[in-house]
Write a protein that holds these residues in place. Sequence first.
Motif, PDB file in Angstrom:
ATOM      1  N   LEU A   1      -6.914  29.089 -13.828  1.00 23.76           N
ATOM      2  CA  LEU A   1      -6.873  27.948 -12.910  1.00 23.76           C
ATOM      3  C   LEU A   1      -5.522  27.251 -12.932  1.00 23.76           C
ATOM      4  N   GLN A   2      -4.976  27.019 -14.128  1.00 22.07           N
ATOM      5  CA  GLN A   2      -3.745  26.237 -14.230  1.00 22.07           C
ATOM      6  C   GLN A   2      -2.488  27.083 -14.026  1.00 22.07           C
TER       7      GLN A   2
ATOM      8  N   GLY B   1      -2.441  28.961 -10.545  1.00 26.56           N
ATOM      9  CA  GLY B   1      -2.565  28.128  -9.356  1.00 26.56           C
ATOM     10  C   GLY B   1      -3.824  28.403  -8.546  1.00 26.56           C
TER      11      GLY B   1
ATOM     12  N   VAL C   1      -8.223  27.628  -7.877  1.00 23.22           N
ATOM     13  CA  VAL C   1      -9.221  26.559  -7.940  1.00 23.22           C
ATOM     14  C   VAL C   1     -10.614  27.179  -8.010  1.00 23.22           C
TER      15      VAL C   1
ATOM     16  N   SER D   1     -13.815  26.947  -6.424  1.00 24.71           N
ATOM     17  CA  SER D   1     -14.186  26.384  -5.123  1.00 24.71           C
ATOM     18  C   SER D   1     -15.414  25.478  -5.200  1.00 24.71           C
TER      19      SER D   1
ATOM     20  N   GLU E   1     -14.394  22.147  -6.721  1.00 28.08           N
ATOM     21  CA  GLU E   1     -13.558  21.386  -5.778  1.00 28.08           C
ATOM     22  C   GLU E   1     -14.399  20.747  -4.674  1.00 28.08           C
TER      23      GLU E   1
ATOM     24  N   ASP F   1      -7.001  30.993  -4.453  1.00 25.83           N
ATOM     25  CA  ASP F   1      -5.646  30.475  -4.519  1.00 25.83           C
ATOM     26  C   ASP F   1      -5.634  29.031  -4.013  1.00 25.83           C
ATOM     27  N   LYS F   2      -5.012  28.138  -4.785  1.00 25.93           N
ATOM     28  CA  LYS F   2      -5.057  26.709  -4.459  1.00 25.93           C
ATOM     29  C   LYS F   2      -4.476  26.388  -3.079  1.00 25.93           C
ATOM     30  N   SER F   3      -3.321  26.917  -2.758  1.00 22.69           N
ATOM     31  CA  SER F   3      -2.724  26.589  -1.451  1.00 22.69           C
ATOM     32  C   SER F   3      -3.560  27.166  -0.307  1.00 22.69           C
TER      33      SER F   3
ATOM     34  N   GLN G   1      -6.602  24.878   0.073  1.00 22.23           N
ATOM     35  CA  GLN G   1      -6.269  23.603   0.709  1.00 22.23           C
ATOM     36  C   GLN G   1      -6.028  23.749   2.212  1.00 22.23           C
TER      37      GLN G   1
END
Length: 172
Positions: free
Chosen positions: A90-91, A94, A96, A98, A101, A134-136, A139
Amino acid sequence: PMDTEDDARRAFLLEGVAVEEDGEVLMGPAAMAAAYTLKAPGEISLGELVEGLRKLASLELSARALRWLAVKAGAPNCPPAVRSWLEAVLQEDGMVDSFAELHPSARDRFTCWDQYRNKRYENEGSRIDYIIVDKSFFQQHVARGAGLDGWGQSDADSSAAARAAATLGGLS
Protein backbone atom coordinates in the motif's frame (compact mmCIF):
# COMPACT_ATOMS: atom_id res chain seq x y z
CA PRO A 1 -16.61 -28.59 25.08
CA MET A 2 -13.39 -30.56 24.99
CA ASP A 3 -13.62 -34.07 26.37
CA THR A 4 -9.94 -34.49 27.21
CA GLU A 5 -6.76 -32.45 27.47
CA ASP A 6 -5.50 -34.19 24.32
CA ASP A 7 -8.61 -32.96 22.44
CA ALA A 8 -7.89 -29.42 23.62
CA ARG A 9 -4.22 -29.65 22.60
CA ARG A 10 -5.16 -30.79 19.10
CA ALA A 11 -7.69 -27.95 18.75
CA PHE A 12 -5.13 -25.22 19.52
CA LEU A 13 -1.89 -25.22 17.54
CA LEU A 14 1.05 -24.55 19.87
CA GLU A 15 3.92 -25.73 17.67
CA GLY A 16 4.64 -22.59 15.68
CA VAL A 17 4.07 -22.02 11.97
CA ALA A 18 6.21 -20.26 9.38
CA VAL A 19 6.63 -19.99 5.61
CA GLU A 20 9.81 -20.07 3.55
CA GLU A 21 10.43 -17.83 0.51
CA ASP A 22 9.46 -20.73 -1.79
CA GLY A 23 6.11 -21.20 -0.02
CA GLU A 24 7.08 -24.24 2.04
CA VAL A 25 5.18 -24.31 5.34
CA LEU A 26 7.23 -25.23 8.41
CA MET A 27 5.82 -26.26 11.78
CA GLY A 28 7.45 -26.76 15.16
CA PRO A 29 10.98 -25.66 16.11
CA ALA A 30 11.99 -25.38 12.42
CA ALA A 31 9.54 -22.49 12.11
CA MET A 32 11.87 -20.20 14.07
CA ALA A 33 14.48 -20.19 11.28
CA ALA A 34 12.03 -19.64 8.40
CA ALA A 35 11.75 -16.46 6.33
CA TYR A 36 8.30 -15.51 7.65
CA THR A 37 7.04 -16.49 11.08
CA LEU A 38 3.27 -16.68 11.27
CA LYS A 39 3.15 -17.92 14.86
CA ALA A 40 6.10 -18.62 17.15
CA PRO A 41 6.17 -21.91 19.08
CA GLY A 42 4.26 -21.66 22.34
CA GLU A 43 2.22 -18.63 21.27
CA ILE A 44 -1.53 -18.58 20.90
CA SER A 45 -3.70 -15.86 19.44
CA LEU A 46 -6.10 -13.81 21.51
CA GLY A 47 -8.96 -15.63 19.78
CA GLU A 48 -7.49 -19.01 20.76
CA LEU A 49 -7.07 -17.82 24.36
CA VAL A 50 -10.70 -16.69 24.51
CA GLU A 51 -11.87 -19.94 22.91
CA GLY A 52 -9.80 -21.95 25.39
CA LEU A 53 -11.23 -20.04 28.34
CA ARG A 54 -14.73 -20.63 26.99
CA LYS A 55 -14.31 -24.34 26.30
CA LEU A 56 -11.92 -25.41 29.04
CA ALA A 57 -12.99 -23.16 31.91
CA SER A 58 -16.55 -22.24 30.87
CA LEU A 59 -15.54 -18.59 31.15
CA GLU A 60 -17.22 -16.04 28.86
CA LEU A 61 -15.50 -12.68 28.43
CA SER A 62 -17.55 -9.58 27.71
CA ALA A 63 -16.97 -7.55 24.56
CA ARG A 64 -15.47 -4.83 26.74
CA ALA A 65 -13.03 -7.29 28.32
CA LEU A 66 -12.07 -8.59 24.87
CA ARG A 67 -11.32 -5.09 23.59
CA TRP A 68 -9.25 -4.37 26.71
CA LEU A 69 -7.25 -7.57 26.21
CA ALA A 70 -6.68 -6.77 22.54
CA VAL A 71 -5.40 -3.28 23.39
CA LYS A 72 -3.16 -4.57 26.19
CA ALA A 73 -1.79 -7.43 24.09
CA GLY A 74 -1.14 -5.05 21.22
CA ALA A 75 -1.19 -8.00 18.86
CA PRO A 76 -2.71 -7.62 15.40
CA ASN A 77 -5.23 -10.21 14.27
CA CYS A 78 -2.96 -11.29 11.44
CA PRO A 79 0.67 -12.44 11.40
CA PRO A 80 3.22 -9.60 11.38
CA ALA A 81 4.79 -10.88 8.14
CA VAL A 82 1.45 -10.61 6.35
CA ARG A 83 0.66 -7.20 7.81
CA SER A 84 4.09 -5.77 6.91
CA TRP A 85 3.80 -7.11 3.34
CA LEU A 86 0.37 -5.53 2.87
CA GLU A 87 1.50 -2.22 4.36
CA ALA A 88 4.52 -2.23 2.02
CA VAL A 89 2.31 -2.84 -1.00
CA LEU A 90 0.00 0.00 0.00
CA GLN A 91 2.67 2.52 0.99
CA GLU A 92 5.74 1.75 -1.11
CA ASP A 93 3.90 0.75 -4.29
CA GLY A 94 1.33 3.56 -4.10
CA MET A 95 -1.72 1.29 -3.93
CA VAL A 96 -5.05 1.57 -2.05
CA ASP A 97 -7.40 -0.95 -0.46
CA SER A 98 -10.53 0.00 -2.40
CA PHE A 99 -13.00 -1.20 0.26
CA ALA A 100 -11.24 0.71 3.04
CA GLU A 101 -11.10 3.84 0.87
CA LEU A 102 -14.80 3.68 0.01
CA HIS A 103 -15.99 2.69 3.50
CA PRO A 104 -13.45 4.17 5.95
CA SER A 105 -15.66 3.86 9.02
CA ALA A 106 -16.96 0.34 8.37
CA ARG A 107 -16.11 -2.00 11.24
CA ASP A 108 -15.79 -5.79 11.36
CA ARG A 109 -16.62 -6.42 7.68
CA PHE A 110 -15.01 -9.83 7.39
CA THR A 111 -15.07 -12.34 4.54
CA CYS A 112 -13.37 -15.33 6.20
CA TRP A 113 -14.31 -17.01 9.46
CA ASP A 114 -13.03 -20.04 11.38
CA GLN A 115 -15.60 -22.63 10.28
CA TYR A 116 -14.28 -25.26 12.71
CA ARG A 117 -15.28 -23.01 15.61
CA ASN A 118 -18.35 -21.57 13.78
CA LYS A 119 -17.09 -17.99 14.17
CA ARG A 120 -19.22 -16.61 11.32
CA TYR A 121 -22.20 -16.34 13.66
CA GLU A 122 -20.16 -14.29 16.12
CA ASN A 123 -18.60 -12.39 13.19
CA GLU A 124 -15.05 -13.00 14.39
CA GLY A 125 -12.92 -13.25 11.29
CA SER A 126 -10.65 -11.52 8.84
CA ARG A 127 -10.69 -10.04 5.37
CA ILE A 128 -9.21 -12.05 2.54
CA ASP A 129 -10.81 -10.22 -0.38
CA TYR A 130 -8.60 -7.20 -0.80
CA ILE A 131 -9.05 -5.39 -4.10
CA ILE A 132 -5.86 -3.39 -4.35
CA VAL A 133 -5.74 -0.62 -6.94
CA ASP A 134 -3.14 1.89 -8.05
CA LYS A 135 -3.80 5.05 -6.03
CA SER A 136 -3.76 7.54 -8.91
CA PHE A 137 -5.95 5.28 -11.07
CA PHE A 138 -8.38 4.86 -8.16
CA GLN A 139 -8.58 8.61 -7.55
CA GLN A 140 -9.26 9.31 -11.23
CA HIS A 141 -11.80 6.56 -11.90
CA VAL A 142 -13.58 5.58 -8.68
CA ALA A 143 -17.35 5.74 -8.76
CA ARG A 144 -19.11 5.15 -5.47
CA GLY A 145 -22.03 2.76 -5.84
CA ALA A 146 -24.58 1.63 -3.29
CA GLY A 147 -23.64 1.89 0.37
CA LEU A 148 -23.18 -1.02 2.74
CA ASP A 149 -26.28 -3.03 3.57
CA GLY A 150 -27.11 -2.47 7.24
CA TRP A 151 -29.54 -5.40 7.39
CA GLY A 152 -31.99 -3.39 9.47
CA GLN A 153 -29.35 -1.77 11.68
CA SER A 154 -29.45 2.01 11.93
CA ASP A 155 -25.67 2.33 11.40
CA ALA A 156 -24.58 0.34 8.32
CA ASP A 157 -20.91 0.77 9.35
CA SER A 158 -21.44 -0.80 12.80
CA SER A 159 -20.26 -4.17 14.08
CA ALA A 160 -23.91 -5.18 14.55
CA ALA A 161 -24.63 -4.49 10.87
CA ALA A 162 -21.54 -6.47 9.87
CA ARG A 163 -22.68 -9.44 12.00
CA ALA A 164 -26.16 -9.24 10.44
CA ALA A 165 -24.66 -9.13 6.94
CA ALA A 166 -22.40 -12.12 7.70
CA THR A 167 -25.44 -14.22 8.61
CA LEU A 168 -27.90 -12.75 6.08
CA GLY A 169 -29.77 -11.00 8.86
CA GLY A 170 -29.95 -14.23 10.89
CA LEU A 171 -31.33 -16.33 8.00
CA SER A 172 -28.26 -18.51 7.54
